[in-house]
Design a protein around this motif. Structure first.
Motif, PDB file in Angstrom:
ATOM      1  N   TYR A  91       0.857  -1.177   0.000  1.00  0.00           N
ATOM      2  CA  TYR A  91       0.000   0.000   0.000  1.00  0.00           C
ATOM      3  C   TYR A  91       0.894   1.228   0.000  1.00  0.00           C
ATOM      4  CZ  TYR A  91      -3.211   3.626   1.517  1.00  0.00           C
ATOM      5  OH  TYR A  91      -3.943   4.789   1.604  1.00  0.00           O
ATOM      6  N   ASP A  92       0.819   1.987  -1.057  1.00  0.00           N
ATOM      7  CA  ASP A  92       1.694   3.152  -1.214  1.00  0.00           C
ATOM      8  C   ASP A  92       0.859   4.317  -1.721  1.00  0.00           C
ATOM      9  OD1 ASP A  92       3.634   5.013  -1.724  1.00  0.00           O
ATOM     10  OD2 ASP A  92       4.531   3.950  -3.408  1.00  0.00           O
ATOM     11  N   PRO A  93       0.351   5.161  -0.826  1.00  0.00           N
ATOM     12  CA  PRO A  93      -0.472   6.293  -1.277  1.00  0.00           C
ATOM     13  C   PRO A  93       0.324   7.382  -1.973  1.00  0.00           C
ATOM     14  CG  PRO A  93      -0.127   6.419   1.084  1.00  0.00           C
ATOM     15  CD  PRO A  93       0.456   5.102   0.635  1.00  0.00           C
ATOM     16  N   ASN A  94       1.666   7.352  -1.839  1.00  0.00           N
ATOM     17  CA  ASN A  94       2.523   8.386  -2.424  1.00  0.00           C
ATOM     18  C   ASN A  94       1.977   9.776  -2.101  1.00  0.00           C
ATOM     19  OD1 ASN A  94       4.564   9.629  -3.789  1.00  0.00           O
ATOM     20  ND2 ASN A  94       4.115   8.753  -5.783  1.00  0.00           N
ATOM     21  N   ASP A  95       1.765  10.004  -0.815  1.00  0.00           N
ATOM     22  CA  ASP A  95       1.124  11.241  -0.369  1.00  0.00           C
ATOM     23  C   ASP A  95       2.108  12.232   0.248  1.00  0.00           C
ATOM     24  OD1 ASP A  95       1.752   9.965   1.975  1.00  0.00           O
ATOM     25  OD2 ASP A  95      -0.288   9.908   2.777  1.00  0.00           O
ATOM     26  N   GLY A  96       3.418  11.949   0.098  1.00  0.00           N
ATOM     27  CA  GLY A  96       4.409  12.874   0.606  1.00  0.00           C
ATOM     28  C   GLY A  96       4.718  12.724   2.073  1.00  0.00           C
ATOM     29  N   ARG A  97       4.135  11.713   2.706  1.00  0.00           N
ATOM     30  CA  ARG A  97       4.368  11.496   4.130  1.00  0.00           C
ATOM     31  C   ARG A  97       5.319  10.331   4.397  1.00  0.00           C
ATOM     32  NH1 ARG A  97      -0.072  14.195   3.259  1.00  0.00           N
ATOM     33  NH2 ARG A  97      -0.798  15.726   4.782  1.00  0.00           N
ATOM     34  N   ALA A  98       5.861   9.809   3.326  1.00  0.00           N
ATOM     35  CA  ALA A  98       6.965   8.851   3.393  1.00  0.00           C
ATOM     36  C   ALA A  98       7.940   9.241   2.288  1.00  0.00           C
ATOM     37  CB  ALA A  98       6.461   7.418   3.197  1.00  0.00           C
ATOM     38  N   PRO A  99       9.201   8.883   2.407  1.00  0.00           N
ATOM     39  CA  PRO A  99      10.179   9.314   1.395  1.00  0.00           C
ATOM     40  C   PRO A  99       9.796   8.876  -0.011  1.00  0.00           C
ATOM     41  CG  PRO A  99      11.308   8.480   3.333  1.00  0.00           C
ATOM     42  CD  PRO A  99       9.851   8.171   3.532  1.00  0.00           C
ATOM     43  N   TRP A 128       8.018  14.994   1.908  1.00  0.00           N
ATOM     44  CA  TRP A 128       7.506  16.308   1.531  1.00  0.00           C
ATOM     45  C   TRP A 128       6.757  17.026   2.648  1.00  0.00           C
ATOM     46  CZ3 TRP A 128       9.865  18.203  -2.365  1.00  0.00           C
ATOM     47  CH2 TRP A 128      10.364  17.354  -3.349  1.00  0.00           C
ATOM     48  N   TYR A 129       6.031  16.288   3.476  1.00  0.00           N
ATOM     49  CA  TYR A 129       5.245  16.936   4.534  1.00  0.00           C
ATOM     50  C   TYR A 129       5.831  16.578   5.891  1.00  0.00           C
ATOM     51  CZ  TYR A 129       2.114  17.927   0.700  1.00  0.00           C
ATOM     52  OH  TYR A 129       1.595  18.387  -0.481  1.00  0.00           O
ATOM     53  N   GLN A 130       7.127  16.882   6.039  1.00  0.00           N
ATOM     54  CA  GLN A 130       7.840  16.500   7.256  1.00  0.00           C
ATOM     55  C   GLN A 130       7.399  17.300   8.471  1.00  0.00           C
ATOM     56  OE1 GLN A 130       8.909  18.481   5.002  1.00  0.00           O
ATOM     57  NE2 GLN A 130      10.221  20.073   5.839  1.00  0.00           N
ATOM     58  N   ASN A 131       6.699  18.414   8.258  1.00  0.00           N
ATOM     59  CA  ASN A 131       6.234  19.233   9.373  1.00  0.00           C
ATOM     60  C   ASN A 131       4.791  18.930   9.774  1.00  0.00           C
ATOM     61  OD1 ASN A 131       8.693  20.642   9.591  1.00  0.00           O
ATOM     62  ND2 ASN A 131       8.117  21.978   7.900  1.00  0.00           N
ATOM     63  N   GLU A 132       4.204  17.907   9.156  1.00  0.00           N
ATOM     64  CA  GLU A 132       2.850  17.486   9.506  1.00  0.00           C
ATOM     65  C   GLU A 132       2.918  16.088  10.121  1.00  0.00           C
ATOM     66  OE1 GLU A 132       0.190  17.831   6.199  1.00  0.00           O
ATOM     67  OE2 GLU A 132       0.997  19.770   5.581  1.00  0.00           O
ATOM     68  N   ASP A 133       2.230  15.898  11.233  1.00  0.00           N
ATOM     69  CA  ASP A 133       2.245  14.609  11.937  1.00  0.00           C
ATOM     70  C   ASP A 133       3.689  14.148  12.114  1.00  0.00           C
ATOM     71  OD1 ASP A 133       1.416  12.352  13.195  1.00  0.00           O
ATOM     72  OD2 ASP A 133       0.578  11.369  11.432  1.00  0.00           O
ATOM     73  N   THR A 134       4.475  15.002  12.733  1.00  0.00           N
ATOM     74  CA  THR A 134       5.927  14.797  12.758  1.00  0.00           C
ATOM     75  C   THR A 134       6.348  13.512  13.463  1.00  0.00           C
ATOM     76  OG1 THR A 134       6.067  16.179  14.740  1.00  0.00           O
ATOM     77  CG2 THR A 134       6.438  17.255  12.601  1.00  0.00           C
ATOM     78  N   LYS A 175       5.108  10.698  13.261  1.00  0.00           N
ATOM     79  CA  LYS A 175       5.004   9.586  12.323  1.00  0.00           C
ATOM     80  C   LYS A 175       5.900   9.801  11.108  1.00  0.00           C
ATOM     81  CE  LYS A 175       1.711   6.931   9.543  1.00  0.00           C
ATOM     82  NZ  LYS A 175       0.274   6.775   9.168  1.00  0.00           N
ATOM     83  N   THR A 176       5.759  10.961  10.460  1.00  0.00           N
ATOM     84  CA  THR A 176       6.460  11.156   9.189  1.00  0.00           C
ATOM     85  C   THR A 176       7.971  11.186   9.362  1.00  0.00           C
ATOM     86  OG1 THR A 176       6.191  13.559   9.387  1.00  0.00           O
ATOM     87  CG2 THR A 176       4.528  12.363   8.112  1.00  0.00           C
ATOM     88  N   ARG A 177       8.438  11.876  10.385  1.00  0.00           N
ATOM     89  CA  ARG A 177       9.884  11.955  10.586  1.00  0.00           C
ATOM     90  C   ARG A 177      10.450  10.604  11.026  1.00  0.00           C
ATOM     91  NH1 ARG A 177      11.247  17.945  13.082  1.00  0.00           N
ATOM     92  NH2 ARG A 177      10.049  19.132  11.546  1.00  0.00           N
ATOM     93  N   LYS A 178       9.664   9.844  11.762  1.00  0.00           N
ATOM     94  CA  LYS A 178      10.100   8.500  12.155  1.00  0.00           C
ATOM     95  C   LYS A 178      10.261   7.611  10.930  1.00  0.00           C
ATOM     96  CE  LYS A 178       8.778   4.541  15.012  1.00  0.00           C
ATOM     97  NZ  LYS A 178       7.754   3.985  15.942  1.00  0.00           N
ATOM     98  N   VAL A 179       9.328   7.707   9.990  1.00  0.00           N
ATOM     99  CA  VAL A 179       9.417   6.913   8.760  1.00  0.00           C
ATOM    100  C   VAL A 179      10.671   7.295   7.973  1.00  0.00           C
ATOM    101  CG1 VAL A 179       8.345   6.485   6.509  1.00  0.00           C
ATOM    102  CG2 VAL A 179       6.949   6.455   8.578  1.00  0.00           C
ATOM    103  N   PHE A 180      10.955   8.585   7.872  1.00  0.00           N
ATOM    104  CA  PHE A 180      12.155   9.031   7.165  1.00  0.00           C
ATOM    105  C   PHE A 180      13.405   8.427   7.788  1.00  0.00           C
ATOM    106  CE2 PHE A 180      15.782  11.779   6.502  1.00  0.00           C
ATOM    107  CZ  PHE A 180      15.702  12.104   5.159  1.00  0.00           C
ATOM    108  N   ARG A 181      13.513   8.513   9.109  1.00  0.00           N
ATOM    109  CA  ARG A 181      14.694   7.992   9.791  1.00  0.00           C
ATOM    110  C   ARG A 181      14.819   6.482   9.599  1.00  0.00           C
ATOM    111  NH1 ARG A 181      16.845  11.665  13.666  1.00  0.00           N
ATOM    112  NH2 ARG A 181      15.525  13.485  14.046  1.00  0.00           N
ATOM    113  N   GLN A 182      13.698   5.776   9.673  1.00  0.00           N
ATOM    114  CA  GLN A 182      13.726   4.325   9.496  1.00  0.00           C
ATOM    115  C   GLN A 182      14.191   3.952   8.086  1.00  0.00           C
ATOM    116  OE1 GLN A 182       9.642   3.377  10.522  1.00  0.00           O
ATOM    117  NE2 GLN A 182      10.194   2.797  12.609  1.00  0.00           N
TER     118      GLN A 182
END
Length: 442
Positions: free
Chosen positions: A17-25, A234-240, A242-249
């Motif tokens: 499942y990949d919404p490509n919504d900018g909340r994952a790299p 892309w939306y690293q400042n929203e729901d930080t 979650k989103t920033r954790k995904v980036f780091r992982q």
């Protein structure tokens, strides 16, 4: 026998499942990116049978000063491991250990891996149970090389195997008219790399994207240095949380996945402040997690997207890196702790009728003919050589390998059908600049 198999026919479903919504790299393939969206599984998926106890992964680190390869083999339990390093068919080193424990393979008088001579040793790893029965066997390879900063005639520069090598490369985005992120064939994937090598470059900056393992295999084989970017969020400042954790992982997962490739010499966590956050901390973390490579924390820190304030120079990592279009003047200079890099420059376009994406096409500047574009490129490289010799520049990355959709500043058209410059002249000037860099070691 796995409990998930039943007698008779079985169906295996692989889904994502990949919404490509900018909340994952997602890099440039996302809601604030530049190119056609795609989503889902875009790299190879395969299935292979293994024993209950098997080799899950390996990690290898060449240690040139000690003439050895540091190895760890990960598997369940404390299974016994046997390792052999080979030069062709000749065994040059052998060691026994247990899974989950670091051990060393001594490599006497090692043949070094470099862009000019990308020598690779073969590696055979065997896993045994308590009864001495083989439960798994893996074949791999490794290159003996290191990358670190050091001074050459008083100037701080990146050194490969103790010598300065001018890193001259292409910004390689890895997009395709038919498959977007996916090359149509392995030969197509190799084509871009073979052209890069043929044209006299020694570096690819893999821009805002990761590739299948075969890409890094061919870079290792061909002797192409690789700067590996992390795809932007892309939306690293929203729901930080979650989103920033995904980036780091995912940053850690990419580093783990490609740790063993000798071609990768630099990690690039951020590009031009796109999706950037905690830049200094992440730069430090990458350096700490993999001290065997260099880190460029925010390539082109002098630029930023219109939706985000620039973090600017993180002041740490291994490079002072600016992007200058068309350039190259205005490029960074070493600051005493970091080498100087021109992470992007050039971007001069050429319209090639019949080979352009059906949108309004653009570039940073334009030339009218193949000859004029080649003349412009040669002049830019002559200037790069001056910066290298007299201003301490150590890296220059030209934009870009191919046209991509609306961008017509590639050295190849998007369909890879036309070489837009005179390749023999590109090769000549590229090799001259790299040779001039070698001479600085004397």
């Amino acid at each position: 026998m796995t409990p998930f198999l039943k007698k008779g026919s079985n169906t295996l479903v692989v889904a994502a499942y990949d919404p490509n919504d900018g909340r994952a790299p997602s890099g440039k393939n996302g809601p604030r990116g530049d190119y056609t969206f795609n989503s889902g599984i875009w790299q190879s998926v395969w299935l292979e049978p293994v024993s209950k106890t098997y080799i899950k992964n390996i990690r290898m680190l060449p240690e040139l000063e000690q003439n050895r390869l540091k190895v760890i083999v990960n598997a369940d339990g404390a299974a016994k491991v046997s390792a052999e390093a080979l030069d062709g068919k000749k065994v040059v080193a052998q060691a026994n250990s247990t899974a989950g424990t670091y051990f060393y393979l001594p490599i006497d008088k090692p043949k070094l891996w470099s862009p000019d001579e990308p020598f690779l040793y073969d590696l055979k790893l065997t896993l045994y149970d308590d009864n001495g029965k083989t439960t798994d066997e893996v074949k791999s390879y490794f290159g003996m090389r290191d990358i670190k900063l050091g001074k050459v005639d008083g100037v701080l520069r990146p050194l490969i195997n103790g010598k300065f090598v001018m890193q001259l490369g292409l910004l390689d985005q890895g997009y395709w008219p038919d498959g977007v992120l996916t090359a149509p064939t392995e030969e197509a994937l190799k084509f871009d790399m073979e052209y890069t090598k043929k044209a006299g470059y020694n570096l690819i900056r893999k821009h805002m994207k990761t590739e299948p393992h075969r890409f890094y295999y061919w870079a290792d084989k061909m002797g192409l240095l690789v700067w590996q970017d992390m795809p932007a969020i892309w939306y690293q400042n929203e729901d930080t949380l979650k989103t920033r954790k995904v980036f780091r992982q995912e940053l850690k997962a990419i580093m783990d996945d490609h740790y063993n490739s000798p071609s990768i010499i630099t990690w690039v966590p951020f590009n031009e402040n796109w999706g950037a956050f905690d830049v200094r901390n992440i730069t430090d973390w990458v350096k700490q997690y993999d001290p065997s490579r260099l880190v460029n924390g925010n390539s082109g820190f002098n630029n930023n997207p219109d939706y985000q304030k620039a973090y600017g120079d993180p002041m740490n990592g291994d490079y002072v890196d600016t992007h200058i279009y068309v350039g190259p003047y205005g490029a960074s200079k070493p600051d005493g702790k970091r080498a100087a890099s021109l992470g992007e420059f050039g971007g001069v376009g050429l319209f090639v009728r019949g080979h352009m994406w059906p949108v309004e096409n653009n570039a940073y500047d334009y030339a009218a003919t193949t000859t004029a574009l080649t003349d412009r490129y040669v002049l830019l490289l002559d200037k790069v050589e001056q910066l290298m010799k007299y201003q301490g520049l150590s890296v220059a990355i030209y934009t870009q390998t191919t046209d991509v959709e609306h961008e017509v500043n590639g050295v190849l058209t998007y369909d890879r059908a036309v070489e837009k410059m005179q390749t023999d002249r590109i090769k000549e000037v590229n090799e001259a600049v790299i040779k001039a860099g070698y001479l600085l070691n004397k």
